[in-house]
Scaffold this active site. Structure first.
Site, PDB file in Angstrom:
ATOM      1  N   HIS A 151      -6.888  -5.954  -5.993  1.00  0.00           N
ATOM      2  CA  HIS A 151      -7.910  -4.955  -6.337  1.00  0.00           C
ATOM      3  C   HIS A 151      -8.976  -5.614  -7.207  1.00  0.00           C
ATOM      4  O   HIS A 151      -8.674  -6.190  -8.265  1.00  0.00           O
ATOM      5  CB  HIS A 151      -7.282  -3.799  -7.123  1.00  0.00           C
ATOM      6  CG  HIS A 151      -6.371  -2.925  -6.316  1.00  0.00           C
ATOM      7  ND1 HIS A 151      -6.217  -3.024  -4.948  1.00  0.00           N
ATOM      8  CD2 HIS A 151      -5.574  -1.882  -6.696  1.00  0.00           C
ATOM      9  CE1 HIS A 151      -5.352  -2.099  -4.532  1.00  0.00           C
ATOM     10  NE2 HIS A 151      -4.949  -1.397  -5.573  1.00  0.00           N
TER      11      HIS A 151
ATOM     12  N   ARG B 297     -11.725   2.196  -1.231  1.00  0.00           N
ATOM     13  CA  ARG B 297     -10.766   1.370  -0.464  1.00  0.00           C
ATOM     14  C   ARG B 297     -11.557   0.449   0.462  1.00  0.00           C
ATOM     15  O   ARG B 297     -12.470   0.921   1.158  1.00  0.00           O
ATOM     16  CB  ARG B 297      -9.855   2.291   0.359  1.00  0.00           C
ATOM     17  CG  ARG B 297      -8.777   1.572   1.133  1.00  0.00           C
ATOM     18  CD  ARG B 297      -7.560   1.244   0.298  1.00  0.00           C
ATOM     19  NE  ARG B 297      -6.877   2.439  -0.178  1.00  0.00           N
ATOM     20  CZ  ARG B 297      -6.034   2.452  -1.216  1.00  0.00           C
ATOM     21  NH1 ARG B 297      -5.774   1.332  -1.874  1.00  0.00           N
ATOM     22  NH2 ARG B 297      -5.461   3.574  -1.594  1.00  0.00           N
TER      23      ARG B 297
ATOM     24  N   THR C  31      12.487   0.075   0.485  1.00  0.00           N
ATOM     25  CA  THR C  31      11.958  -0.311   1.798  1.00  0.00           C
ATOM     26  C   THR C  31      10.428  -0.294   1.847  1.00  0.00           C
ATOM     27  O   THR C  31       9.845  -0.747   2.828  1.00  0.00           O
ATOM     28  CB  THR C  31      12.497   0.654   2.884  1.00  0.00           C
ATOM     29  OG1 THR C  31      12.305   1.993   2.407  1.00  0.00           O
ATOM     30  CG2 THR C  31      13.963   0.421   3.168  1.00  0.00           C
ATOM     31  N   GLY C  32       9.756   0.238   0.815  1.00  0.00           N
ATOM     32  CA  GLY C  32       8.296   0.380   0.851  1.00  0.00           C
ATOM     33  C   GLY C  32       7.570  -0.888   0.428  1.00  0.00           C
ATOM     34  O   GLY C  32       8.182  -1.945   0.184  1.00  0.00           O
TER      35      GLY C  32
ATOM     36  N   ASN D  67      -2.428  -6.233  -6.662  1.00  0.00           N
ATOM     37  CA  ASN D  67      -1.980  -4.848  -6.876  1.00  0.00           C
ATOM     38  C   ASN D  67      -0.482  -4.637  -6.748  1.00  0.00           C
ATOM     39  O   ASN D  67       0.076  -3.766  -7.435  1.00  0.00           O
ATOM     40  CB  ASN D  67      -2.711  -3.896  -5.918  1.00  0.00           C
ATOM     41  CG  ASN D  67      -2.609  -4.299  -4.472  1.00  0.00           C
ATOM     42  OD1 ASN D  67      -3.120  -5.350  -4.082  1.00  0.00           O
ATOM     43  ND2 ASN D  67      -1.954  -3.491  -3.673  1.00  0.00           N
TER      44      ASN D  67
ATOM     45  N   CYS E 193      -2.208   0.550 -10.112  1.00  0.00           N
ATOM     46  CA  CYS E 193      -2.584  -0.834  -9.800  1.00  0.00           C
ATOM     47  C   CYS E 193      -4.025  -1.180 -10.175  1.00  0.00           C
ATOM     48  O   CYS E 193      -4.324  -2.353 -10.453  1.00  0.00           O
ATOM     49  CB  CYS E 193      -2.340  -1.115  -8.323  1.00  0.00           C
ATOM     50  SG  CYS E 193      -2.723   0.269  -7.236  1.00  0.00           S
TER      51      CYS E 193
HETATM   52  P1  NAP Z   1       5.507   3.184   0.311  1.00  0.00           P
HETATM   53  O1  NAP Z   1       5.219   1.876   0.963  1.00  0.00           O
HETATM   54  O2  NAP Z   1       5.092   4.420   1.026  1.00  0.00           O
HETATM   55  O3  NAP Z   1       7.097   3.244   0.020  1.00  0.00           O
HETATM   56  C1  NAP Z   1       7.718   4.442  -0.406  1.00  0.00           C
HETATM   57  C2  NAP Z   1       9.199   4.208  -0.605  1.00  0.00           C
HETATM   58  O4  NAP Z   1       9.785   5.420  -1.096  1.00  0.00           O
HETATM   59  C3  NAP Z   1       9.969   3.835   0.665  1.00  0.00           C
HETATM   60  O5  NAP Z   1      11.033   2.996   0.318  1.00  0.00           O
HETATM   61  C4  NAP Z   1      10.499   5.180   1.134  1.00  0.00           C
HETATM   62  O6  NAP Z   1      11.714   5.060   1.878  1.00  0.00           O
HETATM   63  C5  NAP Z   1      10.820   5.838  -0.190  1.00  0.00           C
HETATM   64  N1  NAP Z   1      10.822   7.293  -0.077  1.00  0.00           N
HETATM   65  C6  NAP Z   1       9.828   8.074   0.431  1.00  0.00           C
HETATM   66  N2  NAP Z   1      10.226   9.378   0.407  1.00  0.00           N
HETATM   67  C7  NAP Z   1      11.475   9.392  -0.113  1.00  0.00           C
HETATM   68  C8  NAP Z   1      12.431  10.418  -0.360  1.00  0.00           C
HETATM   69  N3  NAP Z   1      12.172  11.698  -0.084  1.00  0.00           N
HETATM   70  N4  NAP Z   1      13.615  10.074  -0.907  1.00  0.00           N
HETATM   71  C9  NAP Z   1      13.905   8.777  -1.185  1.00  0.00           C
HETATM   72  N5  NAP Z   1      13.055   7.756  -0.943  1.00  0.00           N
HETATM   73  C10 NAP Z   1      11.860   8.067  -0.419  1.00  0.00           C
HETATM   74  O7  NAP Z   1       4.822   3.276  -1.125  1.00  0.00           O
HETATM   75  P2  NAP Z   1       4.489   2.081  -2.187  1.00  0.00           P
HETATM   76  O8  NAP Z   1       3.094   1.626  -2.005  1.00  0.00           O
HETATM   77  O9  NAP Z   1       5.582   1.107  -2.149  1.00  0.00           O
HETATM   78  O10 NAP Z   1       4.461   2.876  -3.569  1.00  0.00           O
HETATM   79  C11 NAP Z   1       5.655   3.225  -4.265  1.00  0.00           C
HETATM   80  C12 NAP Z   1       5.287   3.795  -5.630  1.00  0.00           C
HETATM   81  O11 NAP Z   1       4.614   2.780  -6.378  1.00  0.00           O
HETATM   82  C13 NAP Z   1       4.334   4.993  -5.573  1.00  0.00           C
HETATM   83  O12 NAP Z   1       4.632   5.885  -6.617  1.00  0.00           O
HETATM   84  C14 NAP Z   1       2.970   4.338  -5.795  1.00  0.00           C
HETATM   85  O13 NAP Z   1       2.027   5.242  -6.337  1.00  0.00           O
HETATM   86  C15 NAP Z   1       3.337   3.255  -6.804  1.00  0.00           C
HETATM   87  N6  NAP Z   1       2.430   2.103  -6.850  1.00  0.00           N
HETATM   88  C16 NAP Z   1       2.051   1.469  -5.701  1.00  0.00           C
HETATM   89  C17 NAP Z   1       1.216   0.355  -5.795  1.00  0.00           C
HETATM   90  C18 NAP Z   1       0.742  -0.402  -4.579  1.00  0.00           C
HETATM   91  O14 NAP Z   1      -0.080  -1.331  -4.734  1.00  0.00           O
HETATM   92  N7  NAP Z   1       1.223  -0.098  -3.361  1.00  0.00           N
HETATM   93  C19 NAP Z   1       0.802  -0.095  -7.034  1.00  0.00           C
HETATM   94  C20 NAP Z   1       1.214   0.574  -8.189  1.00  0.00           C
HETATM   95  C21 NAP Z   1       2.036   1.654  -8.067  1.00  0.00           C
HETATM   96  P3  NAP Z   1      11.755   5.070   3.499  1.00  0.00           P
HETATM   97  O15 NAP Z   1      11.254   3.722   3.954  1.00  0.00           O
HETATM   98  O16 NAP Z   1      13.184   5.288   3.791  1.00  0.00           O
HETATM   99  O17 NAP Z   1      10.862   6.188   3.947  1.00  0.00           O
END
Ligand code: NAP
Length: 349
Positions: free
Chosen positions: A241, A234, A13-14, A327, A149
């Site tokens: 990025h 940021r 969902t994220g 990213n 990223c």
């Molecule tokens: P995000 O938007 O905050 O999404 C987090 C996801 O994890 C949501 O689906 C959330 O579900 C779920 N989650 C959170 N707590 C949880 C729990 N206790 N148990 C099970 N699921 C849980 O974060 P994101 O940006 O997508 O990043 C996800 C990962 O990718 C991170 O490790 C981040 O460092 C990495 N990353 C991100 C990027 C980027 O550009 N954003 C790039 C490279 C790597 P709910 O919706 O149900 O809360």
């Protein structure tokens, strides 16, 4: 492949999870069959649980899937993880032990000695660490990661330049808001502003490119012998990025040789033929004011790094340039999908 491989997405969902779902829609090898998120979302229909932040709507077939809790037993042989790092740590290892191949975006195992930190055009040979894992841990699954990223555009732009002997790198990032996930940075902090600090980001940028550009030994990777100094900020940009990179080489190298190294860079077989590989991994822009996030982040479907503004750097005693990558595509979900395609091509899936 005769039949698409079923995949599960953790953190579906994220911000990154949604990008996985978008990029996997119509994928020739993979089909999304399971979506997993937190207790907040579990039990709901995906279309209701996810606040979709990408254009349009989630694909109908995914919107109807029930969101599974983190401890659900998964059927899919391939698992993409977009979980927060601390949660990923226990879950990803458990799933690899249970026989799944996990391709993760999280930071938990990126620097683990037996886990490849893959960016296929740069280090497809590191995928052999999956064999090491199977030997050392006795599991039938595997765990592969992709980089932070911001490390992606830095490593992609440096990879074609390894031949000149990279000694020192200075990198100053201008990172998009979506890099912080959803809902991410409050509007009151980022609007009309630059935040000169991102928690935990600089140490990642100072180490991950060295592993990606490093050399595979028997069962580990020797980091590239160079020093990286990073400053991460940021900025009020949605996606993409941009990084200012200065680099010093062991040998004298001219502008034409650097441009040619970037333009001719393709990556080893079979990477250029994988479904998500861009035609040109590094795109060179010659205009004085490119690359720009809004104009260049979608190059190669978001899978190319775009470089430009190459000029001498009198302080570091080498060259400086700007590098850009999307990213959530090359820096996250897109790279993870390309990693999984490589693992299929190598016979690990
Ligand atoms: P995000 O938007 O905050 O999404 C987090 C996801 O994890 C949501 O689906 C959330 O579900 C779920 N989650 C959170 N707590 C949880 C729990 N206790 N148990 C099970 N699921 C849980 O974060 P994101 O940006 O997508 O990043 C996800 C990962 O990718 C991170 O490790 C981040 O460092 C990495 N990353 C991100 C990027 C980027 O550009 N954003 C790039 C490279 C790597 P709910 O919706 O149900 O809360």
């Amino acid at each position: 492949m005769n039949q698409p491989l079923d995949v599960a997405i953790l953190g579906a969902t994220g911000a990154v999870g949604q990008r996985f779902i978008q990029l996997l829609d119509g994928h020739p090898w993979f089909r999304v069959r399971e979506v997993v998120a937190s207790d907040r979302s579990a039990g709901q229909r995906y279309g209701d649980a996810a606040r979709w932040v990408l254009p349009g709507n989630p694909p109908d077939a995914v919107a109807e899937l029930p969101v599974l809790p983190l401890d659900a037993a998964l059927d899919s042989p391939l698992v993409f993880s977009a979980l927060p790092g601390d949660i990923a740590e226990s879950v990803e290892w458990r799933l690899a032990q249970a026989g799944h191949v996990v391709c993760s975006n999280a930071s938990a195992y990126r620097m683990h000695e037996h886990v490849p930190l893959l960016l296929p055009e740069i280090n497809a040979d590191h995928a052999r660490l999956i064999e090491v894992q199977r030997r050392v841990y006795g599991w039938g699954g595997g765990l592969a990661t992709n980089s932070n990223c911001t490390s992606a555009p830095v490593a992609m732009s440096l990879a074609p330049l390894r031949q000149f002997g990279i000694e020192a790198v200075m990198a100053v990032s201008m990172q998009a808001i979506s890099g912080a996930g959803y809902p991410g940075v409050p509007a009151l902090d980022i609007t009309e502003n630059v935040i000169p600090y991102i928690n935990g980001e600089e140490p990642k940028l100072e180490t991950e490119p060295r592993k990606m550009l490093g050399t595979l030994r028997e069962s580990t990777v020797d980091l590239l012998d160079c020093v990286i100094s990073a400053t991460c900020t940021r900025v009020p940009v949605l996606d993409g990025h941009l990084v200012s990179v200065s680099v010093r080489f062991a040998e004298a190298v001219g502008e034409a040789a650097l441009r040619e190294a970037w333009a001719s860079f393709r990556g080893p077989d079979p990477v250029p033929d994988l479904p998500s590989a861009p035609d040109q991994p590094v795109v060179v822009r010659t205009e004085p004011d490119r690359p720009q996030p809004r104009r260049d982040r979608d190059a190669g479907g978001g899978m190319s790094a775009v470089v430009g503004r190459l000029r001498p750097d009198p302080v570091i005693g080498g060259w400086k340039y700007l590098a850009l990558a999307h990213n959530t595509v090359r820096g996250a979900a897109g790279c993870s999908i390309l990693n999984a395609e490589l693992l299929v091509a190598c016979g690990y899936l």
